[in-house]
Design an enzyme around this catalytic site. Sequence first.
Site, PDB file in Angstrom:
ATOM      1  N   ARG A 184       0.758  -1.264  -0.014  1.00 39.88           N
ATOM      2  CA  ARG A 184      -0.018  -0.058   0.100  1.00 39.88           C
ATOM      3  C   ARG A 184       0.858   1.351   0.051  1.00 39.88           C
ATOM      4  NH1 ARG A 184      -5.346   0.505   3.374  1.00 39.88           N
ATOM      5  NH2 ARG A 184      -5.374   2.551   2.268  1.00 39.88           N
ATOM      6  N   LYS A 185       2.262   0.929   0.173  1.00 39.02           N
ATOM      7  CA  LYS A 185       2.987   2.304   0.210  1.00 39.02           C
ATOM      8  C   LYS A 185       3.528   2.690  -1.193  1.00 39.02           C
ATOM      9  CE  LYS A 185       2.646   2.314   4.603  1.00 39.02           C
ATOM     10  NZ  LYS A 185       1.660   1.097   4.774  1.00 39.02           N
ATOM     11  N   ILE A 186       3.933   3.831  -1.388  1.00 37.22           N
ATOM     12  CA  ILE A 186       4.442   4.229  -2.584  1.00 37.22           C
ATOM     13  C   ILE A 186       5.525   3.602  -3.148  1.00 37.22           C
ATOM     14  CG2 ILE A 186       5.189   6.329  -4.181  1.00 37.22           C
ATOM     15  CD1 ILE A 186       3.760   7.993  -2.049  1.00 37.22           C
TER      16      ILE A 186
END
Length: 384
Positions: A184-186
């Site tokens: 879910r992180k960039i």
Amino acid sequence: MSEKIIPVTRPSFGSLEESAVMDTLRSGWVAQGPRVAQFEAKFAEYVGATEAVAVSSCTTALHLGLLAAGVGRGDEVICPSLSFIATANAIAYLGAIPVFVDVDERTHNMDPSLIEDAITPRTRAILAVHQIGLPAEMDSLNGIARRRNLTVVEDAACSIGSVYRGHRIGHPHSMLACFSFHPRKILTTGEGGMITTADAELAGRLRRLRQHAMSVSDVVRHSAAKVTAESYDEVGYNYRMTDLQAAVGIAQLQRLEGMIERRRELARRYSEALADLPEVAIPAEPEGCRHNYQSYMIRINGARAAERDTVMQALLDRGISTRRGIMAIHREIPYRSEKWERALPVTDRVSESGLILPLYHEMTFEDQDHVIGSLRELLRTVAV
């Protein structure tokens, strides 16, 4: 329900990541090794830190970071309840007690004006969360910590590439900062985390602790011209990152600024399209901060907040995935207490009214316009 689903998020991988993984597989070294060291060096350079230490997740980063800060059984650590539960869990792993402080209504970060009243003789540290990518007010937090002889640790899980007063998060705003590479992180490596610090001695200890406190690393042993035996001088952990993950991270780091700029472009489009809706509060970006928009969270205002879940279901029926806003840790069973029932009113409001909209690197304007149009229509038609 629509056959096409617009996801809340989607990791962005391409030929660069594919080649990096294949090269690593062919190298014969897939466990923690030379690519982990390379990823650490490139990450430290990107954020402006002296040292970076790769680990298996941000949760394990927080655990090691708080351990290195001297937090132990019976100590208290000040943190927000408005965060993913890992923030409090990392404190609990050490036998310490999370002491929740309410957040600012506009930024959703911990309100510095409330921290002094939460400090007791047992307080050891302040765990600052940069909420969904927006930097916390580090100058104020560090000022309190200096006056009260406390250590500041940053939960920077969501904030890769975010900027506070001219410096990226991970630059030494505190003793150490902890990042996540969850999908879910960039920037994602599937799972994984990183600790940044300006303290070389501390970094050395963290590198030992992540590998059962082994005194000599695998790379050193395998490259030694003489037989080398290791020792184990304290209790350590298996919190290692693999070279496969690190190879993906190195590739992702090369693309990171472009991904952040695209997210910021999409966030601007959301904010411009939704700013006129009285039912909606759009995200803030205070002066001196660059939000990376790891997530784009609006709030449904006032009485309309009670309709949030109805709106979410109606959006899903149109093929649009959303998520509730940031959780309130104090409402979960392990952390429930009468002490918190009426002590965190802003946290309660934000958690009840927050709505995370789809945002990811490959999102098209057409899909985003579908989200915007659907949300505007539903807010006009859903009954109060």
